[in-house]
Each structure stands twice: as structure tokens, then as C-alpha cells.
Design a protein around this motif. Structure first.
Motif, mmCIF file in Angstrom:
data_model
loop_
_atom_site.group_PDB
_atom_site.id
_atom_site.type_symbol
_atom_site.label_atom_id
_atom_site.label_comp_id
_atom_site.label_asym_id
_atom_site.label_seq_id
_atom_site.Cartn_x
_atom_site.Cartn_y
_atom_site.Cartn_z
ATOM 1 N N ASN A 118 0.721 -1.168 -0.066
ATOM 2 C CA ASN A 118 0.025 -0.017 -0.174
ATOM 3 C C ASN A 118 0.936 1.395 0.117
ATOM 4 O OD1 ASN A 118 -2.558 -1.534 -0.074
ATOM 5 N ND2 ASN A 118 -2.766 -1.249 2.039
ATOM 6 N N ILE A 119 1.854 1.147 0.738
ATOM 7 C CA ILE A 119 2.976 2.429 0.917
ATOM 8 C C ILE A 119 3.378 2.582 -0.615
ATOM 9 C CG2 ILE A 119 4.859 3.253 1.685
ATOM 10 C CD1 ILE A 119 4.415 2.052 4.322
ATOM 11 N N LEU A 120 3.761 1.645 -1.288
ATOM 12 C CA LEU A 120 4.540 1.624 -2.736
ATOM 13 C C LEU A 120 3.468 2.166 -3.661
ATOM 14 C CD1 LEU A 120 6.957 -1.484 -2.418
ATOM 15 C CD2 LEU A 120 7.155 0.842 -2.271
ATOM 16 N N LYS A 121 2.318 1.561 -3.667
ATOM 17 C CA LYS A 121 1.488 2.001 -4.457
ATOM 18 C C LYS A 121 1.080 3.352 -4.814
ATOM 19 C CE LYS A 121 -1.173 -2.609 -4.745
ATOM 20 N NZ LYS A 121 -2.373 -3.318 -4.025
ATOM 21 N N PHE A 122 1.049 4.215 -3.313
ATOM 22 C CA PHE A 122 0.597 5.505 -3.435
ATOM 23 C C PHE A 122 1.849 6.296 -3.032
ATOM 24 C CE2 PHE A 122 -3.147 2.944 -2.344
ATOM 25 C CZ PHE A 122 -4.080 3.735 -3.008
ATOM 26 N N PHE A 123 3.059 5.781 -3.167
ATOM 27 C CA PHE A 123 4.284 6.584 -3.299
ATOM 28 C C PHE A 123 4.590 7.742 -4.570
ATOM 29 C CE2 PHE A 123 8.776 7.566 -3.570
ATOM 30 C CZ PHE A 123 9.134 7.728 -2.444
ATOM 31 N N ILE A 124 4.642 8.805 -4.132
ATOM 32 C CA ILE A 124 4.909 9.853 -5.259
ATOM 33 C C ILE A 124 6.150 10.432 -5.178
ATOM 34 C CG2 ILE A 124 4.050 11.915 -6.085
ATOM 35 C CD1 ILE A 124 1.560 11.675 -4.845
ATOM 36 N N PRO A 125 7.253 10.088 -6.349
ATOM 37 C CA PRO A 125 8.437 10.535 -6.027
ATOM 38 C C PRO A 125 8.549 11.969 -6.234
ATOM 39 C CG PRO A 125 8.124 8.727 -7.880
ATOM 40 C CD PRO A 125 6.797 9.135 -7.384
ATOM 41 N N ASN A 126 9.638 12.543 -5.571
ATOM 42 C CA ASN A 126 9.730 13.878 -5.231
ATOM 43 C C ASN A 126 8.638 14.580 -4.048
ATOM 44 O OD1 ASN A 126 11.977 13.643 -6.989
ATOM 45 N ND2 ASN A 126 10.639 14.373 -8.791
ATOM 46 N N THR A 127 7.776 13.689 -3.837
ATOM 47 C CA THR A 127 6.857 14.257 -3.009
ATOM 48 C C THR A 127 6.770 13.334 -1.775
ATOM 49 O OG1 THR A 127 5.363 15.090 -4.756
ATOM 50 C CG2 THR A 127 4.388 14.676 -2.669
ATOM 51 N N THR A 128 6.521 12.276 -1.677
ATOM 52 C CA THR A 128 6.593 11.376 -0.475
ATOM 53 C C THR A 128 8.026 11.088 -0.074
ATOM 54 O OG1 THR A 128 4.732 10.071 -1.499
ATOM 55 C CG2 THR A 128 5.936 9.246 0.266
ATOM 56 N N ASP A 129 8.148 11.267 1.228
ATOM 57 C CA ASP A 129 9.507 11.071 1.993
ATOM 58 C C ASP A 129 9.860 9.580 1.672
ATOM 59 O OD1 ASP A 129 11.767 10.953 3.406
ATOM 60 O OD2 ASP A 129 10.663 11.555 5.468
ATOM 61 N N PRO A 130 11.155 9.313 1.092
ATOM 62 C CA PRO A 130 11.711 7.987 0.907
ATOM 63 C C PRO A 130 11.816 7.259 2.040
ATOM 64 C CG PRO A 130 12.806 9.455 -0.294
ATOM 65 C CD PRO A 130 12.059 10.347 0.624
ATOM 66 N N GLU A 131 12.035 8.151 3.483
ATOM 67 C CA GLU A 131 12.404 7.342 4.555
ATOM 68 C C GLU A 131 10.911 6.552 4.991
ATOM 69 O OE1 GLU A 131 14.996 7.085 6.573
ATOM 70 O OE2 GLU A 131 16.165 7.830 4.999
ATOM 71 N N GLN A 132 10.000 7.003 4.471
ATOM 72 C CA GLN A 132 8.759 6.180 4.976
ATOM 73 C C GLN A 132 8.790 4.723 4.578
ATOM 74 O OE1 GLN A 132 5.256 8.011 3.259
ATOM 75 N NE2 GLN A 132 3.780 6.432 3.986
ATOM 76 N N VAL A 133 9.575 4.461 3.359
ATOM 77 C CA VAL A 133 9.887 3.162 3.194
ATOM 78 C C VAL A 133 10.883 2.554 3.812
ATOM 79 C CG1 VAL A 133 10.260 1.547 1.188
ATOM 80 C CG2 VAL A 133 8.509 3.438 0.688
ATOM 81 N N LEU A 134 12.079 3.343 3.861
ATOM 82 C CA LEU A 134 13.182 2.603 4.276
ATOM 83 C C LEU A 134 13.157 2.498 6.003
ATOM 84 C CD1 LEU A 134 15.773 5.195 2.740
ATOM 85 C CD2 LEU A 134 15.097 2.834 1.935
ATOM 86 N N GLU A 135 12.214 3.337 6.712
ATOM 87 C CA GLU A 135 12.084 2.987 8.115
ATOM 88 C C GLU A 135 11.202 1.519 8.521
ATOM 89 O OE1 GLU A 135 10.300 6.520 9.545
ATOM 90 O OE2 GLU A 135 12.091 7.597 9.544
ATOM 91 N N LEU A 136 10.773 1.397 7.037
ATOM 92 C CA LEU A 136 9.885 0.114 7.577
ATOM 93 C C LEU A 136 10.630 -1.188 7.257
ATOM 94 C CD1 LEU A 136 6.988 -1.019 7.972
ATOM 95 C CD2 LEU A 136 6.472 -0.899 5.528
ATOM 96 N N ILE A 137 11.731 -1.121 6.409
ATOM 97 C CA ILE A 137 12.564 -2.279 6.098
ATOM 98 C C ILE A 137 13.198 -3.244 7.180
ATOM 99 C CG2 ILE A 137 14.667 -3.025 5.065
ATOM 100 C CD1 ILE A 137 14.329 -0.806 2.967
#
Length: 458
Positions: free
Chosen positions: A131-150
Motif C-alpha cells: 500500500n505504501i509503494l502503490k501511493f508513493f509519489i516521487p519527489n513528494t513522498t518522503d523515501p524514509e517512509q519506506v526505508l524505516e519500514l525495512i
């Protein structure tokens, strides 16, 4: 005896004992009065253990001491935990499936854990990450939102199914002033429509075995632009590097993403010596002959077992390249070329490859403009090949003679259990006789499996 004065409330208070009670009733009467107070019970006083467990559950976010408790106490604490607790607290602390079941059921209406190894925790983390990846917007969504989940999910994610990749947001009116008049839509799309780079994520998921991707946008509404559906060269380069480094990947599906020859050649080079890849699905793309040639090399230099190229633009040259790879492969068991344009030159080449190939079991050549010459070659295949169990020739032009050729090849065949000839222009009587032979083979296989069950069936 002095009578109580009127208005003296202290003296008019009724006795807790009825008037008929006498002092001679003694202790018996006292016990009877207590038992008549129905609201009083020892049950209302929680045990000290229960009070402690309640306190632990209430303060779990600050002090998650679950693993220090006895198993029966752990279960009671988990039952009291809120599903809104931060994942940083629960991910690597709570392993109880009942808790993750509550998390899933509260978040999604449909929850089928059979697709997730019967694990609620795995389902939660895979779907949460998707769900996070489906709504990830490059240059808008903070990449840390994904990296912190790893660090929280890397031990549980085995499969990712992402059917949408959003492009960056950009103001077309504002940016048009900075673009020269010679730049076309394709160049604009390449610059502005790159998507989330999967490299950092995929390479950090050691348990990842399946990756299903569609570079698409769902529900774009009135904001429709063809560039929204563009799988760019940068996307392809990043993805190729990611799957090459994902050493445990077994299934890779990249469908409905307008993958062309240049992109598939890049992907094939990176997958050529992959140690674990068994299934590759590239259906519903734009692969032509040059891309098929790259995939032919991939077949012969990998452990690939399943290749799906349904609904592409492969002609006879591409089919001949795939046939060469098939002749050299000892692992490929399923090849799907439905809805291409291989025609008889390509069909004959694949048939000749099957005269020596001993691994392929399932072949789909439906809707490929095949006719009697292909059927003639496959007549020889059916007479000699003892590996093929399923062939699909539906929606072709095999004709009356083509059907008779296949029937002749099947006379002594004992292994083919499926032969689809729907809309192949085969004579009805020939089709019936072919069906009889195939059905007899199927029954023989079924009876043989009952008499000699395999370890898997046991």
C-alpha cells in the motif's frame, strides 16, 4: 422508655435488622444479612496478576516486556494490546498470530491468508508495504517512509504485488515554459515520469521470493495522460539492477507495462545467470523479435522453468530464437506464446525443437496464425516426444488436414493429456477421435497415480 421526639432523624433511622429479629439470633443473623447483599462478591476484586497484566498492556508502548512473561501471561497481554500501536513497538516483539489477525481484519475487508503461507503477520507486512509503494509519489513522498519500514518487515516479506506506480507531480503549465518547442511528449515523459526506485527496498529484503509488478495508474479519472503509463528506461535500469541483486527471487512478473525490445534485452542480460529464478511472466507487453532473441538466450543460460509471453508482438524470427533456446534448455517446463504472430515458420521451428527437448510439458500456441504445416511437424512430435502433457492450438487455422496429421501422431502417444483444438477448423469427427485418445491417456495417468502414489500426494 423515652419515645423519640418528632423530627429527630438520627433516632428515626431504621435498623438494618428487621423488627422481628432478636438479640438471641446472634452470629447466624449477622451472616444472613451479609449474604443478602447481592452486589457484594469477591469476584469484583481482580487478582494481583491480572492487575499487573493490565498495567503491562496499558504501558506496552513505553515498556514492551512481552518476552519476559510466561506464555499464558503473554497471551493475555496480547489480547489487550491495541492494533494502533506503532509498528516499531510490535513488529519484532509480538509474534502471536491472533494479534496480527486482528490488525488485518480491522484494516482490510477481504483477508485470505492462504496466499501468504497461512501467516497473518506475513499478510499484514506484505500488504502494508504494498500500500505504501502503490501511493508513493516521487519527489513528494518522503523515501524514509519506506526505508524505516525495512528493518521491521524484512523478516516477513516473501512476496510483493504492486499493480500501480505513481509518477511525480509536476505543473504542466509552469514547466512548459522551460521546455523547448522541439521536445515531444515522449521526452517529457522520460524526464518527468520516472517512478519509485525499487533497488534500495528489494535488495534489503532477504526473504523476497516473488515480485509482481505493473507500471500502471489506477483511477486516474479526468487526469488521463499516456505518459502516466510509461515504464521509462530509468525505471528499467533500476529494476534490472534490483532483480539481479535479489538472489533469492524465484518468480518475477512484469506485465501490462509496455515493455519493449530494448528494455527486455536489458532485463534479460541481468537475469541470465540468476541462481534462483524459476518463473518469468512478461505477458501483455510490446516484445518483438529482438526481445524474443534475448529471451531465447536466457532460456538456454538459466534455470528458468516457466516463461509466459502471452499477448506480445513476437513473429517467426522471435519464435525461431525461442525454439533454439528451447532446444538447448533442460529445465523449461512451460512456454506460453498465446496471442502472438509466430505463424508457420515459427510454429515449425518450435516443433522441431521439441523433437529433441525432453523437459517441456506445457505449450500454448493459441491465436498465432498457425496452419497445416505446423500440424505436420507436431504430428512427428506427438509420435516421438514422451514429455509433453499439454498443447493448446486453439484459434488457429489447422484445417481438416492439420487435424488428421495430429490424429496420426497421437496413435501411439501415451503421455499427452490435454490438446485444445477449439476454433482450429478441425473436422468434428477428427476432433472426437483425438479427444478419445487424450481422455484415455488422462485416465491412465489418474489410475497410475492411485496405484503408485507419489510422496507429494502422501
Amino acid at each position: 422508655m423515652q419515645q423519640p421526639e418528632a423530627g429527630d432523624k438520627s433516632r428515626s433511622t431504621p435498623s438494618p435488622c428487621p423488627p422481628q429479629a432478636s438479640l438471641t439470633d446472634g452470629p447466624f443473623y449477622t451472616r444472613r444479612c451479609i449474604t443478602e447483599d447481592l452486589s457484594w462478591s469477591l469476584v469484583t476484586v481482580p487478582h494481583l496478576t491480572e492487575l499487573c497484566l493490565q498495567h503491562i498492556a496499558h504501558n506496552f508502548e513505553k515498556n514492551p516486556i512481552l518476552n519476559d512473561l510466561l506464555p499464558e501471561h503473554q497471551k493475555k497481554v496480547v489480547e489487550r494490546l491495541s492494533t494502533s500501536l506503532p509498528l516499531t513497538v510490535t513488529a519484532n516483539t509480538v509474534s502471536h498470530e491472533e494479534y496480527w489477525k486482528r490488525c488485518c481484519m480491522e484494516r482490510w475487508q477481504v483477508c485470505d491468508i492462504s496466499n501468504y503461507g497461512d501467516s497473518w503477520k506475513r499478510m499484514f507486512f506484505e500488504r502494508h508495504l504494498e500500500n505504501i509503494l502503490k501511493f508513493f509519489i516521487p519527489n513528494t513522498t518522503d523515501p524514509e517512509q519506506v526505508l524505516e519500514l525495512i528493518p521491521l518487515c524484512k523478516g516477513y516479506v516473501r512476496k510483493l504485488e504492486i499493480n500501480q506506480f505513481l509518477p511525480p507531480l509536476w505543473d504542466q503549465k509552469e514547466e512548459s515554459n522551460d521546455l523547448s518547442d522541439t521536445e515531444d511528449d515522449a521526452e517529457i515523459g522520460e524526464v518527468y515520469m520516472h517512478h519509485y526506485d525499487l533497488r534500495a527496498l528489494i535488495t534489503a529484503l532477504p526473504q523476497l521470493e516473488e515480485l509482481h509488478l505493473i507500471y500502471d495508474v489506477k483511477n486516474c479519472g479526468m487526469n488521463f495522460e499516456w505518459s502516466l503509463f510509461n515504464f521509462t528506461e530509468l525505471d528499467c535500469s533500476n529494476l534490472a539492477a534490483a532483480v539481479k541483486m535479489c538472489r533469492n527471487l524465484k518468480v518475477f512478473k512484469l506485465t501490462r507495462s509496455k515493455v519493449d525490445d530494448d528494455k527486455i534485452k536489458l532485463l534479460a542480460r541481468n537475469l541470465q545467470h540468476h541462481p534462483c529464478l524459476l518463473e518469468l511472466d512478461l505477458s501483455h507487453n510490446l516484445i518483438r523479435d529482438h526481445g524474443a532473441q534475448a529471451l531465447g538466450k536466457l532460456i538456454s543460460h538459466s534455470r528458468l522453468e516457466t516463461l509466459n509471453l502471452c499477448n506480445n508482438q513476437i513473429c517467426h524470427l522471435g519464435a525461431q530464437a525461442l525454439a533454439q533456446g528451447l532446444a538447448e534448455s533442460s529445465t523449461l517446463t512451460s512456454l506460453n506464446l498465446r496471442l502472438n504472430f509466430v505463424e508457420d515458420k515459427g510454429g515449425e521451428a518450435i516443433g522441431r525443437a521439441l523433437l529433441t527437448n525432453t523437459s517441456l510439458k506445457c505449450l500454448h500456441l493459441g491465436s498465432n496464425k498457425l496452419s497445416e504445416p505446423t500440424a505436420a511437424v507436431f504430428s512427428q512430435v506427438l509420435a516421438r516426444n514422451t514429455t509433453l502433457t499439454s498443447i493448446n492450438f486453439s484459434c488457429n487455422h489447422l484445417g481438416l488436414d492439420g487435424g488428421k496429421q495430429l490424429l496420426k501422431g497421437l496413435e501411439n502417444n501415451k503421455t499427452l493429456t490435454e490438446l485444445d483444438l477449439r476454433h482450429a477448423e478441425v473436422e468434428q469427427e477428427t476432433d472426437f477421435l483425438i479427444h478419445e485418445i487424450v481422455w484415455a491417456n488422462r485416465e491412465a495417468v489418474r489410475l497410475g497415480s492411485l496405484q503408485h502414489p507419489t510422496n507429494e500426494s502422501l
